[in-house]
Design a protein around this motif. Structure first.
Motif, PDB file in Angstrom:
ATOM      1  N   LYS A  22     -21.122   4.746  10.476  1.00 39.31           N
ATOM      2  CA  LYS A  22     -20.891   4.058   9.562  1.00 39.31           C
ATOM      3  C   LYS A  22     -19.500   3.936   8.856  1.00 39.31           C
ATOM      4  N   PRO A  23     -18.540   3.977   9.097  1.00 38.76           N
ATOM      5  CA  PRO A  23     -16.927   4.446   7.554  1.00 38.76           C
ATOM      6  C   PRO A  23     -17.273   3.489   6.889  1.00 38.76           C
ATOM      7  N   VAL A  24     -17.216   4.346   5.730  1.00 42.39           N
ATOM      8  CA  VAL A  24     -17.055   3.551   4.155  1.00 42.39           C
ATOM      9  C   VAL A  24     -16.085   2.209   3.873  1.00 42.39           C
ATOM     10  N   THR A  25     -15.916   1.229   3.766  1.00 47.15           N
ATOM     11  CA  THR A  25     -15.027   0.242   3.500  1.00 47.15           C
ATOM     12  C   THR A  25     -14.680  -0.233   2.236  1.00 47.15           C
ATOM     13  N   ALA A  26     -15.799   0.828   1.160  1.00 47.98           N
ATOM     14  CA  ALA A  26     -15.222   0.234  -0.612  1.00 47.98           C
ATOM     15  C   ALA A  26     -14.088   1.084  -0.380  1.00 47.98           C
ATOM     16  N   ASP A  27     -12.865   0.110  -1.583  1.00 50.77           N
ATOM     17  CA  ASP A  27     -12.020   1.383  -1.874  1.00 50.77           C
ATOM     18  C   ASP A  27     -12.085   2.168  -2.864  1.00 50.77           C
ATOM     19  N   TRP A  28     -12.290   1.968  -4.020  1.00 49.05           N
ATOM     20  CA  TRP A  28     -13.286   2.750  -5.092  1.00 49.05           C
ATOM     21  C   TRP A  28     -13.240   4.103  -4.301  1.00 49.05           C
ATOM     22  N   ILE A  29     -14.132   4.451  -3.302  1.00 47.77           N
ATOM     23  CA  ILE A  29     -14.558   5.873  -2.759  1.00 47.77           C
ATOM     24  C   ILE A  29     -13.458   5.968  -2.492  1.00 47.77           C
ATOM     25  N   TYR A  30     -12.486   5.598  -1.720  1.00 46.58           N
ATOM     26  CA  TYR A  30     -11.413   6.623  -1.205  1.00 46.58           C
ATOM     27  C   TYR A  30     -10.760   7.024  -2.350  1.00 46.58           C
ATOM     28  N   ASP A  31     -10.642   5.893  -3.056  1.00 44.70           N
ATOM     29  CA  ASP A  31     -10.053   6.711  -4.289  1.00 44.70           C
ATOM     30  C   ASP A  31     -10.720   7.529  -5.321  1.00 44.70           C
ATOM     31  N   TRP A  32     -11.951   7.513  -5.161  1.00 39.70           N
ATOM     32  CA  TRP A  32     -12.569   8.469  -5.585  1.00 39.70           C
ATOM     33  C   TRP A  32     -12.622   9.894  -5.381  1.00 39.70           C
ATOM     34  N   TYR A  33     -12.552  10.195  -3.980  1.00 40.68           N
ATOM     35  CA  TYR A  33     -11.753  11.240  -3.035  1.00 40.68           C
ATOM     36  C   TYR A  33     -10.950  11.264  -3.278  1.00 40.68           C
ATOM     37  N   ASP A  34      -9.825  10.409  -3.747  1.00 38.61           N
ATOM     38  CA  ASP A  34      -8.346  10.482  -3.615  1.00 38.61           C
ATOM     39  C   ASP A  34      -7.831  11.070  -2.505  1.00 38.61           C
ATOM     40  N   ILE A  35      -8.496   9.778  -1.197  1.00 36.86           N
ATOM     41  CA  ILE A  35      -8.070   9.736   0.380  1.00 36.86           C
ATOM     42  C   ILE A  35      -7.169   8.677  -0.005  1.00 36.86           C
ATOM     43  N   SER A  36      -5.282   8.726   0.659  1.00 32.42           N
ATOM     44  CA  SER A  36      -4.759   7.733   1.076  1.00 32.42           C
ATOM     45  C   SER A  36      -3.594   8.721   1.217  1.00 32.42           C
ATOM     46  N   LEU A  37      -2.689   7.153   1.396  1.00 32.38           N
ATOM     47  CA  LEU A  37      -1.354   7.706   2.301  1.00 32.38           C
ATOM     48  C   LEU A  37      -0.441   8.686   0.814  1.00 32.38           C
ATOM     49  N   ASP A  38       0.209   8.845   1.354  1.00 36.19           N
ATOM     50  CA  ASP A  38       1.435  10.022   0.260  1.00 36.19           C
ATOM     51  C   ASP A  38       2.459   8.959   0.186  1.00 36.19           C
ATOM     52  N   GLY A  39       2.414   9.525  -2.022  1.00 37.79           N
ATOM     53  CA  GLY A  39       3.557   8.377  -2.005  1.00 37.79           C
ATOM     54  C   GLY A  39       3.625   6.710  -2.253  1.00 37.79           C
ATOM     55  N   GLU A  40       4.268   6.398  -2.719  1.00 41.54           N
ATOM     56  CA  GLU A  40       4.405   4.917  -2.276  1.00 41.54           C
ATOM     57  C   GLU A  40       5.267   3.855  -1.386  1.00 41.54           C
ATOM     58  N   PRO A  41       4.318   2.740  -0.786  1.00 39.88           N
ATOM     59  CA  PRO A  41       5.228   2.675   0.631  1.00 39.88           C
ATOM     60  C   PRO A  41       6.293   1.770   0.330  1.00 39.88           C
ATOM     61  N   ILE A  42       7.359   1.683   0.236  1.00 40.97           N
ATOM     62  CA  ILE A  42       9.151   1.017   0.684  1.00 40.97           C
ATOM     63  C   ILE A  42       8.612  -0.008   1.571  1.00 40.97           C
ATOM     64  N   GLY A  43       9.066  -1.254   1.484  1.00 45.43           N
ATOM     65  CA  GLY A  43       9.334  -2.189   1.776  1.00 45.43           C
ATOM     66  C   GLY A  43      10.104  -3.434   1.650  1.00 45.43           C
ATOM     67  N   PHE A  44      10.325  -4.083   2.178  1.00 46.72           N
ATOM     68  CA  PHE A  44      11.223  -5.181   2.382  1.00 46.72           C
ATOM     69  C   PHE A  44      11.221  -6.277   3.641  1.00 46.72           C
ATOM     70  N   SER A  45      11.213  -7.536   2.627  1.00 52.06           N
ATOM     71  CA  SER A  45      10.696  -8.973   3.191  1.00 52.06           C
ATOM     72  C   SER A  45      12.056  -9.512   3.959  1.00 52.06           C
ATOM     73  N   VAL A  46      11.191 -10.347   5.277  1.00 56.88           N
ATOM     74  CA  VAL A  46      11.949 -10.292   6.160  1.00 56.88           C
ATOM     75  C   VAL A  46      11.133 -12.075   6.629  1.00 56.88           C
ATOM     76  N   GLY A  47      11.814 -12.581   5.307  1.00 55.96           N
ATOM     77  CA  GLY A  47      11.051 -14.198   5.667  1.00 55.96           C
ATOM     78  C   GLY A  47       9.049 -14.200   4.593  1.00 55.96           C
ATOM     79  N   SER A  48       8.883 -14.641   6.264  1.00 58.13           N
ATOM     80  CA  SER A  48       7.455 -13.661   5.697  1.00 58.13           C
ATOM     81  C   SER A  48       6.773 -13.345   6.062  1.00 58.13           C
ATOM     82  N   ASP A  49       7.167 -12.026   6.825  1.00 55.16           N
ATOM     83  CA  ASP A  49       7.329 -11.188   7.209  1.00 55.16           C
ATOM     84  C   ASP A  49       7.438  -9.905   6.496  1.00 55.16           C
ATOM     85  N   TRP A  50       6.827  -9.012   6.622  1.00 56.33           N
ATOM     86  CA  TRP A  50       6.964  -7.337   5.667  1.00 56.33           C
ATOM     87  C   TRP A  50       7.338  -6.170   6.158  1.00 56.33           C
ATOM     88  N   VAL A  51       8.717  -5.351   6.117  1.00 53.24           N
ATOM     89  CA  VAL A  51       8.492  -4.121   7.127  1.00 53.24           C
ATOM     90  C   VAL A  51       8.389  -3.235   5.682  1.00 53.24           C
TER      91      VAL A  51
END
Length: 257
Positions: A55-84
């Motif tokens: 059973k995988p853990v789904t609670a975001d705060w547990i992942y934050d507690w373990y410091d498991i995350s993607l590196d850096g911050e996302p770079i996003g561009f809005s294209v109409g109602s979609d995102w890149v």
């Protein structure tokens, strides 16, 4: 013949030793730790039956507690109602992974049903996010791409590189130097909204973090870092003291005349 009455035990209470107060303090002080260790131990003994290792853990705060995350911050561009989104070397259309890519430098619509994404290459997507074509450096203007835009009030696509600004023809086949006085509307990054950001994080935060891992770390105290391990160790020493002192006291009461 009269029988001799058996000696009765004294009603005088047994005098408690000086350390008895510590017996009570340690028992109360570590009660929560004892309870936690016992309950997590029972759960670990039935890991397979409970499916904790599946059973995988789904609670975001547990992942934050373990410091498991993607590196850096996302770079996003809005294209109409979609995102890149570009994040930690990944290129995504909304939450759908397109592939590995270096930094995303721009994204914009191209014709009614196409989207262009500029990295070190130019990605051409259908409106559904399906990849149509990838144009490498041989098909792009000279130099390293910097940003993507289009002429104000006109349709030609513009790419700025380290050597200048270039406008494309309608088929993205040729690129011509753009005059300095031409005004360009550049694709600008924006903050990625939570409905896009959270699913990306959840999908990339490591499938290996299961309930079994979390419960095991709670059992050993590692969930709370080095301090947690020391607290569990002290609780183990306290339990030894409580067992020995409680057994000795019970034995003493039983043997009193």
């Amino acid at each position: 013949m009269s029988s001799v009455p058996s000696p009765l035990k004294s009603d005088r209470p047994v005098r408690r030793p000086r350390w008895w107060a510590w017996h009570q303090r340690l028992g109360l002080g570590f009660a929560v730790v004892f309870l936690g260790v016992v309950l997590t131990g029972i759960a670990l003994n039935h890991t397979e039956y409970l499916g904790l290792d599946r059973k995988p853990v789904t609670a975001d705060w547990i992942y934050d507690w373990y410091d498991i995350s993607l590196d850096g911050e996302p770079i996003g561009f809005s294209v109409g109602s979609d995102w890149v989104v570009g994040w930690d070397g990944q290129l995504l259309w909304n939450t759908q992974l397109l592939g590995r890519a270096t930094q995303v430098r721009g994204a914009q619509t191209y014709e009614p049903s196409m989207t262009l994404i500029l990295t070190d290459e130019l990605w051409v997507l259908a409106s559904t996010g399906d990849l149509v074509e990838r144009l490498g450096s041989a098909s792009l203007p000279d130099g390293t791409p910097r940003r993507l835009g289009r002429l104000a009030g006109d349709s030609p696509v513009v790419i700025e590189t380290t050597t200048g600004r270039y406008a494309s023809d309608g088929e993205l086949l040729t690129w011509s130097p753009l005059a300095a006085e031409k005004k360009v509307v550049w694709s600008e990054p924006a903050e990625v909204p939570a409905p896009i950001r959270k699913p990306i994080l959840r999908a990339n935060r490591g499938d290996g973090l299961t309930f079994n891992r979390v419960i095991l770390d709670l059992h050993s105290g590692r969930f709370f870092g080095r301090l947690g391990v020391w607290v569990v160790d002290l609780a183990a020493v306290a339990l030894i003291f409580l067992t020995v002192s409680g057994t000795w006291y019970a034995w003493r009461i039983k043997r009193r005349p």
